[in-house]
Motif scaffolding. Structure first.
Motif, PDB file in Angstrom:
ATOM      1  N   LEU A   1       0.824  -1.190   0.000  1.00  0.00           N
ATOM      2  CA  LEU A   1       0.000   0.000   0.000  1.00  0.00           C
ATOM      3  C   LEU A   1       0.866   1.251   0.000  1.00  0.00           C
ATOM      4  O   LEU A   1       1.998   1.246   0.485  1.00  0.00           O
ATOM      5  CB  LEU A   1      -0.893   0.024   1.245  1.00  0.00           C
ATOM      6  N   SER A   2       0.317   2.332  -0.523  1.00  0.00           N
ATOM      7  CA  SER A   2       1.015   3.609  -0.399  1.00  0.00           C
ATOM      8  C   SER A   2       1.092   3.969   1.081  1.00  0.00           C
ATOM      9  O   SER A   2       0.236   3.572   1.879  1.00  0.00           O
ATOM     10  CB  SER A   2       0.270   4.701  -1.167  1.00  0.00           C
ATOM     11  N   SER A   3       2.106   4.729   1.443  1.00  0.00           N
ATOM     12  CA  SER A   3       2.255   5.111   2.848  1.00  0.00           C
ATOM     13  C   SER A   3       1.073   5.961   3.308  1.00  0.00           C
ATOM     14  O   SER A   3       0.661   5.887   4.469  1.00  0.00           O
ATOM     15  CB  SER A   3       3.571   5.878   3.049  1.00  0.00           C
ATOM     16  N   THR A   4       0.501   6.750   2.390  1.00  0.00           N
ATOM     17  CA  THR A   4      -0.652   7.582   2.757  1.00  0.00           C
ATOM     18  C   THR A   4      -1.852   6.716   3.118  1.00  0.00           C
ATOM     19  O   THR A   4      -2.501   6.916   4.143  1.00  0.00           O
ATOM     20  CB  THR A   4      -1.028   8.523   1.600  1.00  0.00           C
ATOM     21  N   VAL A   5      -2.150   5.733   2.267  1.00  0.00           N
ATOM     22  CA  VAL A   5      -3.292   4.855   2.527  1.00  0.00           C
ATOM     23  C   VAL A   5      -3.044   4.003   3.763  1.00  0.00           C
ATOM     24  O   VAL A   5      -3.950   3.822   4.596  1.00  0.00           O
ATOM     25  CB  VAL A   5      -3.590   3.970   1.294  1.00  0.00           C
ATOM     26  N   ALA A   6      -1.844   3.497   3.902  1.00  0.00           N
ATOM     27  CA  ALA A   6      -1.531   2.648   5.054  1.00  0.00           C
ATOM     28  C   ALA A   6      -1.685   3.405   6.377  1.00  0.00           C
ATOM     29  O   ALA A   6      -2.025   2.825   7.404  1.00  0.00           O
ATOM     30  CB  ALA A   6      -0.118   2.100   4.932  1.00  0.00           C
ATOM     31  N   SER A   7      -1.474   4.721   6.333  1.00  0.00           N
ATOM     32  CA  SER A   7      -1.531   5.508   7.568  1.00  0.00           C
ATOM     33  C   SER A   7      -2.946   5.940   7.935  1.00  0.00           C
ATOM     34  O   SER A   7      -3.174   6.436   9.048  1.00  0.00           O
ATOM     35  CB  SER A   7      -0.654   6.765   7.433  1.00  0.00           C
ATOM     36  N   LEU A   8      -3.908   5.771   7.020  1.00  0.00           N
ATOM     37  CA  LEU A   8      -5.276   6.190   7.313  1.00  0.00           C
ATOM     38  C   LEU A   8      -5.910   5.277   8.354  1.00  0.00           C
ATOM     39  O   LEU A   8      -5.768   4.055   8.291  1.00  0.00           O
ATOM     40  CB  LEU A   8      -6.138   6.165   6.044  1.00  0.00           C
ATOM     41  N   LYS A   9      -6.633   5.889   9.296  1.00  0.00           N
ATOM     42  CA  LYS A   9      -7.358   5.110  10.284  1.00  0.00           C
ATOM     43  C   LYS A   9      -8.685   4.639   9.689  1.00  0.00           C
ATOM     44  O   LYS A   9      -9.318   5.376   8.937  1.00  0.00           O
ATOM     45  CB  LYS A   9      -7.631   5.949  11.528  1.00  0.00           C
ATOM     46  N   PRO A  10      -9.132   3.431  10.020  1.00  0.00           N
ATOM     47  CA  PRO A  10     -10.477   3.009   9.602  1.00  0.00           C
ATOM     48  C   PRO A  10     -11.523   3.926  10.214  1.00  0.00           C
ATOM     49  O   PRO A  10     -11.279   4.566  11.243  1.00  0.00           O
ATOM     50  CB  PRO A  10     -10.597   1.579  10.158  1.00  0.00           C
TER      51      PRO A  10
END
Length: 392
Positions: free
Chosen positions: A11-20
């Protein structure tokens, strides 16, 4: 060495860092339990009025199943133009300043992507709709949060706005009437902010999806104020006022240069909104006013009942002037928003949304939707009263 990559590394680092979404945890848990009364869903409990459904069915029977223009049916855009001018005194050209989208959510997404460069800051008025922060981050922007409180009825003040502006600030985004608080802004209150917005040359993204759900007066759009149309991206749709959540139809209005940028993204990612949904929306704007007013009157009655009920069981609650949410304070219990919501669900089987899901400004509150039947609201308040009795 294993050749299999971890999921995170794919995953991109941006997407991986998003909280559910913080809302989902409670509703996944509630869905596994029997007898739960939900005050958490942010959608009308009414079925889409028959006249809109019939218009869509008729369009299918007539074979209207092809793409429309990328911007949406011109006939619908003309009706949107008439509606906005008549109801809120703001006028847009249907051919160059109105774009029909797949829900207001798509409109928010493409508006942010169209205006942001990496590192641009966007002021976000809290408590706020849960999608604003992640969508800003996905567009490369940096969210900067502005606080509102129950003491000032969750209105944005000039002092709070001015304090958070930096040379990197590009835009401000807000939702009034507000989700989750039900707070609103009047024209006079908007006018206190205009000198600051103009001084710093900010773009404004105004999410007005709850505009029709304003009680006791007409909604005041910031875009209608002198000098503001050219710097405002107005977003709305059909989900709330016309009970059309599942149809996924919204629209965005802006100056031709801004709209052309949003249209590019829309063309490549969405192509056009569903034709049959556009036909239903056309009918809503032409003949659905009485249906809308009937639903709004029901929400007004429920609002009065719920606010009074919260106060009777010992929860402070400002009277929301719009939307269909109450946002009572649970600070007197000594529990956090999440603790209170979990205890209420597990012990009394009432599902609400913890206020801090909508940002730090929401901590100490819970969001309760009154877009459900009066019978369910009465039962929910009885159960909440039981919990308050235990806590006291």
């Amino acid at each position: 060495m294993s050749t299999q990559l971890s999921l995170k590394s794919r995953l991109s680092s941006t997407v991986a860092s998003l909280k559910p979404s913080g809302i989902r945890r409670f509703f996944d848990l509630a869905a596994s339990m029997e007898g739960v009364i939900s005050l958490g869903v942010g959608e009308p409990d009414f079925v889409t009025p028959w006249r809109m459904r019939e218009a869509s069915i008729s369009s299918l029977e007539r074979g209207h199943t092809a793409y429309t223009s990328n911007a949406g049916m011109l006939e619908l855009r003309v009706e949107i133009q008439k509606y906005l001018e008549e109801r809120f005194s703001v006028s847009y050209h249907p051919e160059s300043e109105i774009l029909v989208t797949v829900g207001a959510s798509e409109a928010i997404d493409i508006a942010l992507r169209a205006i942001l460069d990496p590192g641009d800051e966007v002021l976000v008025v809290e408590p706020c709709y849960v999608s604003y922060e992640p969508v800003i981050r996905l567009a490369g922007g940096v969210p900067v949060f502005l606080k509102t409180t129950m003491e000032n009825q969750f209105k944005l003040t000039p002092q709070e706005l001015e304090t958070h502006i930096t040379p990197r600030t590009k835009a401000i985004i807000f939702c009034y009437p507000n989700n989750p608080t039900g707070g609103t802004m009047t024209a006079d209150e908007w006018k206190t902010l205009l000198p600051i917005i103009e001084k710093h040359d900010l773009l404004v993204i105004s999410d007005e999806i709850y505009a029709e759900l304003t009680y006791g007066r007409m909604h005041d759009s910031i875009a209608a104020l002198p000098g503001m149309k050219d710097r405002t991206i107005l977003i709305s749709g059909f989900s709330k006022a016309f009970a059309m959540t599942g149809w996924r139809l919204g629209y965005v209005c802006a100056t031709p240069d801004l709209l052309a940028g949003m249209l590019k993204i829309h063309q490549y990612t969405m192509l056009c909104a569903p034709t049959m949904a556009q036909m239903a929306a056309l009918e809503a704007l032409r003949h659905g006013r009485s249906d809308m007013e009937r639903m709004i009157e029901s929400y007004r009655q429920r609002r009065n009942f719920v606010v009074d009920g919260f106060r009777q069981i010992g929860l402070s609650c400002h009277e929301p002037d719009g939307a269909f949410y109450a946002f009572p304070s649970i600070a007197s219990t000594g529990l956090s928003s999440a603790e209170f919501a979990e205890k209420l669900l597990m012990e009394e089987k009432v599902a609400v949304v913890p206020g801090d899901v909508f940002g730090e400004s929401g901590n100490g509150h819970i969001r309760c939707s009154y877009a459900t039947s009066m019978e369910q609201l009465k039962k929910a308040l009885d159960r909440m009263g039981n919990l308050m009795g235990k806590l006291s």
